[in-house]
Design an enzyme around this catalytic site. Structure first.
Site, PDB file in Angstrom:
ATOM      1  N   ASP A 110       0.827  -1.201   0.000  1.00  0.00           N
ATOM      2  CA  ASP A 110       0.000   0.000   0.000  1.00  0.00           C
ATOM      3  C   ASP A 110       0.869   1.263   0.000  1.00  0.00           C
ATOM      4  O   ASP A 110       1.885   1.319   0.709  1.00  0.00           O
ATOM      5  CB  ASP A 110      -0.866  -0.031   1.276  1.00  0.00           C
TER       6      ASP A 110
ATOM      7  N   GLU B 165      13.931 -15.941   0.319  1.00  0.00           N
ATOM      8  CA  GLU B 165      14.315 -17.050   1.215  1.00  0.00           C
ATOM      9  C   GLU B 165      13.262 -18.154   1.192  1.00  0.00           C
ATOM     10  O   GLU B 165      13.508 -19.265   1.623  1.00  0.00           O
ATOM     11  CB  GLU B 165      14.402 -16.560   2.670  1.00  0.00           C
TER      12      GLU B 165
HETATM   13  C1  NOJ Z   1      -4.349   3.120  -0.770  1.00  0.00           C
HETATM   14  C2  NOJ Z   1      -5.506   2.195  -0.550  1.00  0.00           C
HETATM   15  O1  NOJ Z   1      -5.785   1.524  -1.744  1.00  0.00           O
HETATM   16  C3  NOJ Z   1      -6.652   3.058  -0.058  1.00  0.00           C
HETATM   17  O2  NOJ Z   1      -7.859   2.361  -0.054  1.00  0.00           O
HETATM   18  C4  NOJ Z   1      -6.296   3.580   1.298  1.00  0.00           C
HETATM   19  O3  NOJ Z   1      -7.281   4.497   1.731  1.00  0.00           O
HETATM   20  C5  NOJ Z   1      -4.954   4.306   1.279  1.00  0.00           C
HETATM   21  N1  NOJ Z   1      -3.955   3.638   0.512  1.00  0.00           N
HETATM   22  C6  NOJ Z   1      -4.425   4.466   2.673  1.00  0.00           C
HETATM   23  O4  NOJ Z   1      -3.983   3.233   3.159  1.00  0.00           O
END
Ligand code: NOJ
Length: 544
Positions: A207, A258
């Protein structure tokens, strides 16, 4: 499945709260996904990317993680997770989990300890705490803005009741940013990676992979994060796409390597294609979402540009493209494409906004998808797009839960419209998603798209996706090559990959296919090819 299976994989995104609800509480759960594994097996996906299901107060639908190594009770238990991995494995499907390393939830035990321990403590150093500006420290440390509107800093009250330091949150105040300058944060995340790798996951979707490290001089950056990572003067954003990220991803790659079984990482990095390759070097991440095709309008030149950019930039590092058209943060493409060319979009659609032409949107979505699925590389499919599912564009404000809706005072629709629970059966309560409720109401338009209706209709979008995945695999298109076809009419775009000509007509009129395609065998089509003509807003795969 080949070694380096991820290069040509079909990866299906499950948004757990909206996929299938096994216990009838109105919220999707892990046992619900396990029950639907035969559906995903029949669809022909290679892997599932599972959006966060870890313990969370759900202020950002699970992207606010309170315990990285446990399942939220809303979704089940760790034993349910193990059952899910086992069921997926039986169907030859790998499970990729979402890793959220930029921020935790403010309910994370480390953040609670940081608040309790006070300024200057080692606990506080796990997050980005700073004194405020001005004589009383009343002003935030910088002018940085949150993705969800407003300033990206929140002031805390210290244990003695006095106004205290400020902490950084690039998203909601309930999502404090980790301090990646601190080696303890690195150690902690390595243990999180190993926890899930040991449990048999096929990899991670990372993310906001372009965030994490921040310029330690904390300079001014008054721009909204959605605006991009470079300003008019060419200055780079202090909180995104920094060089310090790459040694970190190299270290994570070593850890993945790994393990047996070719585990992978895919970056959600909001960077331009000329920067994305930096994350995809042979010793870093395996893939990064190509958001250019997703952002391109249904217009031949724009689609061509996006595809060329993807190949040009990834080729030097040998990384495949990860093609995508929809996800849980974006307006579903079957809806977006139902607006006139040139329409600009925010995050979602409000009932008061102009409404789309649903038929046109679906027709174009099928064409854009069929065109994309013939390309070499991996493809990502967001749950429900295989049903041609539209966005919920008339969802009332009282139901909306995305933090940006509230933080913008209701002016930004937020992302709830693409997160509505799936319709499985047209005539069951909650369209078969649940026996007891639906955390977001489903629109009536979902009935026509229910999985049972689509499965029974030979020309349905579901059957088009199934046939596409099967033929893509059979012809090895995901690991094939791509050569543009010259001499097609204006607005028509095509390429050849492993003996398949993939052609899209983005114009609103039927177009005659030139020789040698006029009488070519039709392998697949989003609208029937008749008399050597490609119908308006359609695509086809032809024997080349
Ligand atoms: C990107 C994620 O896809 C989204 O849904 C989220 O709100 C933000 N990152 C924060 O984690």
């Amino acid at each position: 499945m080949t070694q380096e299976w991820w290069r040509d994989a079909v990866i299906y995104q499950v948004y757990p709260r909206s996929f299938a609800d096994a216990n009838g509480d109105g919220m999707g759960d892990l046992p619900g996904i396990t029950e639907k594994m035969p559906y995903l097996g029949a669809l022909g996906v290679d892997a599932i990317w599972l959006s966060p299901f870890m313990r969370s107060p759900m202020r950002d639908a699970g992207y606010d993680v309170a315990d990285y190594c446990d399942v939220d009770p809303l979704f089940g238990t760790l034993a349910d997770f193990d059952d899910l991995v086992a069921a997926a494995t039986q169907h030859g499907i790998k499970l990729i989990v979402d890793l959220v390393p930029n921020h935790s939830s403010s309910e994370h035990e480390f953040f609670k300890a940081a608040l309790a321990a006070g300024p200057g403590s080692p606990e506080r150093d796990l997050y980005v705490f700073k004194d405020g500006l001005g004589p009383e420290g009343n002003e935030p440390p910088t002018d940085w803005l949150s993705h969800f509107e407003g300033i990206a800093w929140t002031r805390v009250t210290e244990a003695d009741g006095t106004p205290g330091q400020w902490y950084l949150h690039l998203f909601d105040p309930s999502q404090p940013d980790w301090n990646w300058e601190n080696p303890k944060v690195h150690e902690y995340f390595e243990s999180v990676l190993r926890f899930w790798l040991d449990r048999g996951v096929g990899g991670f979707r990372v993310d906001v992979a372009h965030a994490l490290f921040k310029d330690q001089t904390f300079p001014s950056w008054p721009h909204h994060p959605h605006r991009g990572n470079v300003d008019e003067a060419g200055n780079r954003a202090p909180q995104f796409d920094r060089d310090e990220l790459h040694p970190l991803y190299r270290r994570w790659r070593e850890i993945l390597d790994e393990y047996e079984g070719d585990r992978m990482m895919v970056a959600e990095a909001s960077v331009t294609p000329d920067r994305l390759w930096r994350y995809l070097r042979a010793d870093e991440m395996h893939e990064g979402f190509n958001f250019e095709y997703m952002k391109a309008p249904f217009e031949a030149e724009a689609m061509k540009r996006a595809i060329d950019l993807g190949f040009e930039n990834n080729a030097p590092v040998g990384a495949p493209n990860s093609w995508v058209l929809s996800n849980h943060d974006a307006i579903r493409h079957a809806t977006k494409m139902g607006y006139p060319a040139g329409t600009t979009f925010g995050e979602g659609i409000l009932p008061s906004d102009p409404q789309p032409d649903a038929d046109l949107g679906l027709r174009r979505a099928r064409a854009a998808t069929l065109f994309m699925h013939g390309l070499p590389g991996a493809v990502y499919v967001y749950q429900g797009e295989e049903l041609g599912l539209p966005e919920h564009t008339t969802l009332a404000g009282e139901f909306r839960q995305d933090p940006s809706f509230e933080r913008s005072g209701g002016t930004r629709a937020g992302r709830d419209g693409c997160r509505v629970p799936l319709p499985w059966q047209a005539s069951a309560p909650y369209y078969g998603f649940s026996s007891g409720g639906s955390w977001l109401p489903q629109p009536e338009s979902f009935a026509a798209h229910a999985a049972d209706v689509e499965a029974a209709a030979p020309d349905s979008t579901l059957n088009l996706y199934r046939s596409t995945f099967a033929l893509r695999k059979q012809r090895g298109l995901g690991v094939g090559t791509h050569a543009w076809i010259d001499g097609l009419p204006a607005g028509v775009l095509g390429y050849v990959n492993n003996g398949v000509a993939v052609i899209v007509n983005t114009t609103g009129e039927a177009q005659a296919l030139p020789a040698p395609f006029t009488d070519a065998e039709v392998l697949l089509a989003s609208v029937a090819v008749e008399g050597g003509h490609l119908a308006a807003d359609s695509a086809a795969w032809l024997a080349a």
